[in-house]
Design a protein around this motif. Sequence first.
Motif, mmCIF file in Angstrom:
data_model
loop_
_atom_site.group_PDB
_atom_site.id
_atom_site.type_symbol
_atom_site.label_atom_id
_atom_site.label_comp_id
_atom_site.label_asym_id
_atom_site.label_seq_id
_atom_site.Cartn_x
_atom_site.Cartn_y
_atom_site.Cartn_z
ATOM 1 N N UNK A 9 34.314 -4.078 17.771
ATOM 2 C CA UNK A 9 32.952 -4.567 17.650
ATOM 3 C C UNK A 9 32.182 -4.128 18.894
ATOM 4 N N UNK A 10 31.557 -2.954 18.832
ATOM 5 C CA UNK A 10 30.859 -2.456 20.025
ATOM 6 C C UNK A 10 29.677 -3.338 20.397
ATOM 7 N N UNK A 11 29.454 -3.481 21.689
ATOM 8 C CA UNK A 11 28.350 -4.308 22.176
ATOM 9 C C UNK A 11 26.997 -3.762 21.740
ATOM 10 N N UNK A 12 26.937 -2.463 21.463
ATOM 11 C CA UNK A 12 25.668 -1.850 21.059
ATOM 12 C C UNK A 12 25.258 -2.217 19.634
ATOM 13 N N UNK A 13 26.179 -2.779 18.871
ATOM 14 C CA UNK A 13 25.878 -3.199 17.498
ATOM 15 C C UNK A 13 25.983 -4.716 17.446
ATOM 16 N N UNK A 14 24.838 -5.405 17.427
ATOM 17 C CA UNK A 14 24.891 -6.869 17.447
ATOM 18 C C UNK A 14 25.491 -7.429 16.157
ATOM 19 N N UNK A 15 26.381 -8.378 16.322
ATOM 20 C CA UNK A 15 27.013 -9.053 15.185
ATOM 21 C C UNK A 15 27.270 -10.493 15.608
#
Length: 123
Positions: A9-15
Amino acid sequence: MNWETTLKFPASVPISKEAQDLIQKLCCDVKHRLGKDRGFEDIKNHPFFKNVNWDSVRDEKSLFNVNVKSIDDTSNFDEFPDGDPNLKNPVPAKSLGTVKDLAFLNYTYKRFDALTTRGHFKF
């Protein structure tokens, strides 16, 4: 097929934390998978779905309208470029599992009668 090392879950993709937790509880060893105890009830009760009214979910207005032209229409999905054959870190062949597992690589089950039958499933 290799979720233990590739699910990130990359920090650049908010989830949201709830979405991340749901994904991790569905992509895990079967002994720990969400739904193993009470089936779909476990999934329905997950915090990610806290605002879903399951009794009327089929009658709710959609957040966006989707125009489906045919049963195999994929125009509403994002297009992704073909993979780069010169990947720097390809998945090692030994981590792909057995030969019988390879038969399911890129496999997707589609139950088309579910798309045309209303009221067939109970949530």
